[in-house]
Design a protein around this motif. Structure first.
Motif, PDB file in Angstrom:
ATOM      1  N   LEU A   1       0.849  -1.190   0.000  1.00  0.00           N
ATOM      2  CA  LEU A   1       0.000   0.000   0.000  1.00  0.00           C
ATOM      3  C   LEU A   1       0.889   1.247   0.000  1.00  0.00           C
ATOM      4  O   LEU A   1       2.040   1.200   0.452  1.00  0.00           O
TER       5      LEU A   1
ATOM      6  N   GLN B   1     -15.093 -17.959  13.412  1.00  0.00           N
ATOM      7  CA  GLN B   1     -15.722 -16.659  13.680  1.00  0.00           C
ATOM      8  C   GLN B   1     -16.413 -16.586  15.046  1.00  0.00           C
ATOM      9  O   GLN B   1     -17.572 -16.194  15.134  1.00  0.00           O
TER      10      GLN B   1
ATOM     11  N   GLN C   1     -20.869 -22.573   8.109  1.00  0.00           N
ATOM     12  CA  GLN C   1     -19.666 -21.755   7.901  1.00  0.00           C
ATOM     13  C   GLN C   1     -18.451 -22.571   7.469  1.00  0.00           C
ATOM     14  O   GLN C   1     -17.476 -22.014   6.961  1.00  0.00           O
TER      15      GLN C   1
ATOM     16  N   LEU D   1      -9.706   4.485   3.328  1.00  0.00           N
ATOM     17  CA  LEU D   1      -8.754   4.087   2.286  1.00  0.00           C
ATOM     18  C   LEU D   1      -9.511   3.824   0.995  1.00  0.00           C
ATOM     19  O   LEU D   1     -10.703   3.506   1.016  1.00  0.00           O
TER      20      LEU D   1
ATOM     21  N   ALA E   1      -7.089  -0.561  -1.672  1.00  0.00           N
ATOM     22  CA  ALA E   1      -6.417  -0.835  -0.393  1.00  0.00           C
ATOM     23  C   ALA E   1      -7.305  -1.689   0.513  1.00  0.00           C
ATOM     24  O   ALA E   1      -6.829  -2.637   1.155  1.00  0.00           O
ATOM     25  N   LEU E   2      -8.602  -1.367   0.556  1.00  0.00           N
ATOM     26  CA  LEU E   2      -9.527  -2.181   1.368  1.00  0.00           C
ATOM     27  C   LEU E   2      -9.581  -3.611   0.846  1.00  0.00           C
ATOM     28  O   LEU E   2      -9.634  -4.574   1.624  1.00  0.00           O
TER      29      LEU E   2
ATOM     30  N   GLN F   1      -7.118  -5.153  -0.680  1.00  0.00           N
ATOM     31  CA  GLN F   1      -5.848  -5.837  -0.398  1.00  0.00           C
ATOM     32  C   GLN F   1      -5.755  -6.334   1.045  1.00  0.00           C
ATOM     33  O   GLN F   1      -5.226  -7.420   1.300  1.00  0.00           O
ATOM     34  N   ILE F   2      -6.274  -5.551   1.999  1.00  0.00           N
ATOM     35  CA  ILE F   2      -6.106  -5.975   3.399  1.00  0.00           C
ATOM     36  C   ILE F   2      -7.291  -6.772   3.938  1.00  0.00           C
ATOM     37  O   ILE F   2      -7.130  -7.539   4.885  1.00  0.00           O
ATOM     38  N   PHE F   3      -8.491  -6.610   3.344  1.00  0.00           N
ATOM     39  CA  PHE F   3      -9.660  -7.344   3.874  1.00  0.00           C
ATOM     40  C   PHE F   3     -10.552  -7.960   2.794  1.00  0.00           C
ATOM     41  O   PHE F   3     -10.776  -9.159   2.781  1.00  0.00           O
ATOM     42  N   LEU F   4     -11.108  -7.090   1.902  1.00  0.00           N
ATOM     43  CA  LEU F   4     -12.261  -7.520   1.108  1.00  0.00           C
ATOM     44  C   LEU F   4     -11.937  -8.628   0.111  1.00  0.00           C
ATOM     45  O   LEU F   4     -12.753  -9.523  -0.120  1.00  0.00           O
TER      46      LEU F   4
ATOM     47  N   THR G   1      -6.585 -16.396   2.655  1.00  0.00           N
ATOM     48  CA  THR G   1      -5.589 -17.216   3.324  1.00  0.00           C
ATOM     49  C   THR G   1      -4.875 -18.037   2.261  1.00  0.00           C
ATOM     50  O   THR G   1      -5.529 -18.743   1.487  1.00  0.00           O
TER      51      THR G   1
ATOM     52  N   ILE H   1      -2.370  -8.593   8.890  1.00  0.00           N
ATOM     53  CA  ILE H   1      -2.829  -7.450   8.093  1.00  0.00           C
ATOM     54  C   ILE H   1      -1.643  -6.644   7.568  1.00  0.00           C
ATOM     55  O   ILE H   1      -1.649  -6.177   6.417  1.00  0.00           O
TER      56      ILE H   1
ATOM     57  N   ARG I   1      -0.191  -8.391   4.537  1.00  0.00           N
ATOM     58  CA  ARG I   1      -1.012  -8.101   3.353  1.00  0.00           C
ATOM     59  C   ARG I   1      -0.783  -6.673   2.865  1.00  0.00           C
ATOM     60  O   ARG I   1      -0.738  -6.422   1.649  1.00  0.00           O
TER      61      ARG I   1
ATOM     62  N   ARG J   1     -13.502 -19.618  -1.034  1.00  0.00           N
ATOM     63  CA  ARG J   1     -13.605 -18.744   0.129  1.00  0.00           C
ATOM     64  C   ARG J   1     -14.802 -19.131   1.003  1.00  0.00           C
ATOM     65  O   ARG J   1     -15.911 -19.346   0.496  1.00  0.00           O
TER      66      ARG J   1
ATOM     67  N   PRO K   1     -17.882 -18.620   3.764  1.00  0.00           N
ATOM     68  CA  PRO K   1     -18.858 -17.544   3.959  1.00  0.00           C
ATOM     69  C   PRO K   1     -18.548 -16.783   5.246  1.00  0.00           C
ATOM     70  O   PRO K   1     -17.567 -17.087   5.929  1.00  0.00           O
ATOM     71  N   ARG K   2     -19.324 -15.776   5.570  1.00  0.00           N
ATOM     72  CA  ARG K   2     -19.211 -15.099   6.850  1.00  0.00           C
ATOM     73  C   ARG K   2     -20.606 -14.991   7.467  1.00  0.00           C
ATOM     74  O   ARG K   2     -21.611 -14.964   6.750  1.00  0.00           O
TER      75      ARG K   2
END
Lengths: 197, 197
Positions: free
Chosen positions: A5, A50, A100, B5, B9-10, B12-15, B19, B135, B138, B184, B186-187
């Motif tokens: 970043l 989670q 999940q 951000l 950037a969002l 890259q670190i979260f969305l 893993t 984080i 990443r 991926r 789910p959440r």
């Protein structure tokens, strides 16, 4: 290859970020808290368990319930914060594993039948999720003030009387007012914290 | 007012972050691991305790010491990872408090005289620091693969024989090869994880 970043972003989430004790009078909307969840929820947890849960305390009634749990030096700033996040964990988090983590049909029972593993997983991973929440808040422009200075038994009794959720730590949230910041603490030298092997 | 951000950037670190189970052959340099520490070290810990410690395992000898601790399904990917971070905590973290939290001269003894508080603080805050490391990695363009699937007693015996440091969890690190990514997970829905009060 993914790049780093830019320095403004690194500043915002880590290098120039601070723990805030004071916030502007601007409220934090429902929509912003939803956006915050929709960001931090993507942080990884062990087997996608989670276990983290959050109570976003904003109302005067809920603040009054929280107040007796706070250490004296945390009362004023916490009562004045637009939101206080109670980062907690669900002791029955494994009941969500069939939806999940469907790839492993035995995952629910592995936790349900092992109280030590469940407790370790819940406390460790809810802490990770609390850390994701702090960084996600900063990434959205919010300011965070995490705290361990409270009595978890009092929070549990007031907010989680059925005993299923348990408090881990607290995070004040709002739009930051840097006038309340303390001098920044130092950090350990690389050699005191890290070993290369 | 601090802004969010940008969406890259969002992502890259979260969305859009994942893993990683597989990494390119590109090594991770000493300089990069120093940069990583100099980023994640700024994440907040309770009273600036910084109990988290990290062993960056890169050598063949150290990998061999780690191998017997790994659950079978984690062996291959971990042996192939350029770096494995053992996220640990220092049970005597409070010995650094005179330099790290000089504002409160009683802070060392408060922890040194309360084994329960020390243990809770060390485990909770080293988990936070491990999350900051994920984080931060990443944010620098590295890929992370955190794991709890190992025997901590075996790691402690092999890496921390004097008993002062204790393993919390592991994170494979390197330059990501997305071909090893799983679908991926789910959440949980907002309503299943968050309460507004």
């Amino acid at each position: 290859m993914t790049k780093a970043l830019d320095s403004a972003a690194l500043d915002q989430i880590f290098l120039a970020a601070r723990t805030f004790n004071k916030f502007t009078a601007e409220p934090v909307s429902d929509n912003m808290l939803q956006q915050l969840y929709d960001l931090y929820k993507w942080g990884p947890t062990s087997l996608n368990t989670q276990p983290g849960r959050v109570v976003f305390v904003r109302s005067a009634e809920a603040k009054q319930k929280l107040m007796p749990a706070l250490m004296p030096n945390n009362v004023e700033k916490t009562m004045a914060a637009p939101v206080v996040a109670i980062v907690a964990y669900d002791t029955a988090f494994f009941e969500h594993m069939p939806t999940q983590f469907p790839a492993n049909p035995g995952a629910r029972d592995m936790f349900a039948n092992n109280a030590g593993l469940s407790a370790d997983t819940a406390t460790r991973n809810s802490a990770l999720q609390g850390a994701y929440l702090i960084i996600a808040a900063r990434a959205l422009g919010l300011a965070a003030g995490p705290m361990s200075g409270f009595n978890p038994a009092v929070v549990n009794e007031a907010f989680f009387p059925d005993g299923c959720w348990k408090a881990n730590f607290l995070i004040n949230l709002g739009w930051g007012d840097p006038s309340g910041n303390r001098p920044r603490g130092p950090r350990l030298a690389f050699e005191d914290s890290v070993v290369m092997a």
